[in-house]
Write a protein that holds these residues in place. Sequence first.
Motif, mmCIF file in Angstrom:
data_model
loop_
_atom_site.group_PDB
_atom_site.id
_atom_site.type_symbol
_atom_site.label_atom_id
_atom_site.label_comp_id
_atom_site.label_asym_id
_atom_site.label_seq_id
_atom_site.Cartn_x
_atom_site.Cartn_y
_atom_site.Cartn_z
ATOM 1 N N ALA A 114 0.829 -1.207 0.000
ATOM 2 C CA ALA A 114 0.000 0.000 0.000
ATOM 3 C C ALA A 114 0.867 1.263 0.000
ATOM 4 N N ILE A 115 1.936 1.253 0.785
ATOM 5 C CA ILE A 115 2.828 2.411 0.841
ATOM 6 C C ILE A 115 3.571 2.585 -0.483
ATOM 7 N N ALA A 116 4.028 1.485 -1.069
ATOM 8 C CA ALA A 116 4.731 1.568 -2.355
ATOM 9 C C ALA A 116 3.791 2.071 -3.451
ATOM 10 N N MET A 117 2.558 1.581 -3.463
ATOM 11 C CA MET A 117 1.581 2.023 -4.447
ATOM 12 C C MET A 117 1.277 3.512 -4.270
ATOM 13 N N SER A 118 1.140 3.955 -3.035
ATOM 14 C CA SER A 118 0.879 5.367 -2.765
ATOM 15 C C SER A 118 2.064 6.239 -3.163
ATOM 16 N N ALA A 119 3.261 5.743 -2.933
ATOM 17 C CA ALA A 119 4.456 6.500 -3.313
ATOM 18 C C ALA A 119 4.544 6.657 -4.826
ATOM 19 N N LEU A 120 4.237 5.607 -5.557
ATOM 20 C CA LEU A 120 4.278 5.700 -7.016
ATOM 21 C C LEU A 120 3.210 6.648 -7.556
ATOM 22 N N LEU A 121 2.019 6.577 -6.997
ATOM 23 C CA LEU A 121 0.963 7.500 -7.429
ATOM 24 C C LEU A 121 1.305 8.946 -7.065
ATOM 25 N N ALA A 122 1.876 9.152 -5.885
ATOM 26 C CA ALA A 122 2.269 10.506 -5.468
ATOM 27 C C ALA A 122 3.378 11.038 -6.364
ATOM 28 N N TRP A 123 4.297 10.183 -6.748
ATOM 29 C CA TRP A 123 5.371 10.607 -7.656
ATOM 30 C C TRP A 123 4.796 10.991 -9.019
ATOM 31 N N GLY A 124 3.818 10.231 -9.495
ATOM 32 C CA GLY A 124 3.162 10.579 -10.755
ATOM 33 C C GLY A 124 2.444 11.907 -10.678
ATOM 34 N N LEU A 125 1.757 12.163 -9.576
ATOM 35 C CA LEU A 125 1.085 13.446 -9.399
ATOM 36 C C LEU A 125 2.094 14.578 -9.278
ATOM 37 N N TYR A 126 3.208 14.312 -8.604
ATOM 38 C CA TYR A 126 4.286 15.302 -8.486
ATOM 39 C C TYR A 126 4.822 15.657 -9.873
ATOM 40 N N ALA A 127 5.044 14.644 -10.690
ATOM 41 C CA ALA A 127 5.614 14.871 -12.016
ATOM 42 C C ALA A 127 4.643 15.607 -12.941
ATOM 43 N N MET A 128 3.347 15.413 -12.753
ATOM 44 C CA MET A 128 2.356 16.061 -13.622
ATOM 45 C C MET A 128 2.037 17.494 -13.214
ATOM 46 N N LEU A 134 4.263 24.308 -6.199
ATOM 47 C CA LEU A 134 3.282 23.402 -5.607
ATOM 48 C C LEU A 134 3.653 21.932 -5.740
ATOM 49 N N LYS A 135 4.741 21.636 -6.441
ATOM 50 C CA LYS A 135 5.104 20.243 -6.697
ATOM 51 C C LYS A 135 5.343 19.456 -5.412
ATOM 52 N N ILE A 136 6.117 19.999 -4.506
ATOM 53 C CA ILE A 136 6.455 19.280 -3.273
ATOM 54 C C ILE A 136 5.219 19.102 -2.406
ATOM 55 N N LEU A 137 4.372 20.121 -2.327
ATOM 56 C CA LEU A 137 3.136 20.008 -1.552
ATOM 57 C C LEU A 137 2.242 18.910 -2.110
ATOM 58 N N VAL A 138 2.084 18.861 -3.422
ATOM 59 C CA VAL A 138 1.257 17.830 -4.042
ATOM 60 C C VAL A 138 1.875 16.448 -3.816
ATOM 61 N N GLY A 139 3.170 16.339 -3.930
ATOM 62 C CA GLY A 139 3.829 15.045 -3.718
ATOM 63 C C GLY A 139 3.660 14.525 -2.300
ATOM 64 N N ILE A 140 3.955 15.358 -1.337
ATOM 65 C CA ILE A 140 3.858 14.930 0.071
ATOM 66 C C ILE A 140 2.402 14.775 0.499
ATOM 67 N N GLY A 141 1.560 15.739 0.149
ATOM 68 C CA GLY A 141 0.154 15.680 0.540
ATOM 69 C C GLY A 141 -0.569 14.484 -0.048
ATOM 70 N N SER A 142 -0.338 14.215 -1.313
ATOM 71 C CA SER A 142 -1.000 13.069 -1.926
ATOM 72 C C SER A 142 -0.455 11.756 -1.381
ATOM 73 N N PHE A 143 0.834 11.696 -1.064
ATOM 74 C CA PHE A 143 1.372 10.463 -0.483
ATOM 75 C C PHE A 143 0.748 10.166 0.870
ATOM 76 N N VAL A 144 0.673 11.172 1.723
ATOM 77 C CA VAL A 144 0.110 10.969 3.062
ATOM 78 C C VAL A 144 -1.361 10.558 2.975
ATOM 79 N N ALA A 145 -2.129 11.256 2.147
ATOM 80 C CA ALA A 145 -3.555 10.958 2.025
ATOM 81 C C ALA A 145 -3.787 9.580 1.419
ATOM 82 N N LEU A 146 -3.071 9.269 0.348
ATOM 83 C CA LEU A 146 -3.266 7.977 -0.311
ATOM 84 C C LEU A 146 -2.737 6.824 0.530
ATOM 85 N N ALA A 147 -1.629 7.041 1.228
ATOM 86 C CA ALA A 147 -1.088 5.975 2.074
ATOM 87 C C ALA A 147 -2.019 5.676 3.237
ATOM 88 N N GLY A 148 -2.576 6.702 3.845
ATOM 89 C CA GLY A 148 -3.502 6.481 4.954
ATOM 90 C C GLY A 148 -4.731 5.703 4.538
#
Length: 115
Positions: A11-25, A31-45
């Motif tokens: 679950a954490i690995a999947m969330s990290a990959l999705l957060a990285w994709g959102l960061y890259a897009m 706002l890149k770092i905020l989107v990366g960290i925020g989406s990782f925390v929300a998706l991982a939880g």
Amino acid sequence: MKIDFFNAFIAIAMSALLAWGLYAMTDIEALKILVGIGSFVALAGSSICSIAIKMGEQRSSIVIRATSGVFFFLLLLLNGIFTFFDFSKPLYIILNSLLLLIMLIINRSVTKSRM
């Protein structure tokens, strides 16, 4: 309540990959770092609650997994929308945190009801 650590890792690995994709897009550099960290925390939880947590009661487990799965896709959609637009940082943090906290409140009430 038990946590399956292998599924939690997935679950954490999947969330990290999705957060990285959102960061890259994200086009806006500030706002890149905020989107990366925020989406990782929300998706991982939400993904840990939907994949890795096992309850003693089968009904509670099913309701918690379904609720967390719905919130996972809702948070993924929300973060995907924020990826393409310029937004205020407080709004982003408040919406993600609010959805995550609502999910946790629902999961807690299901756990306390002992279905």
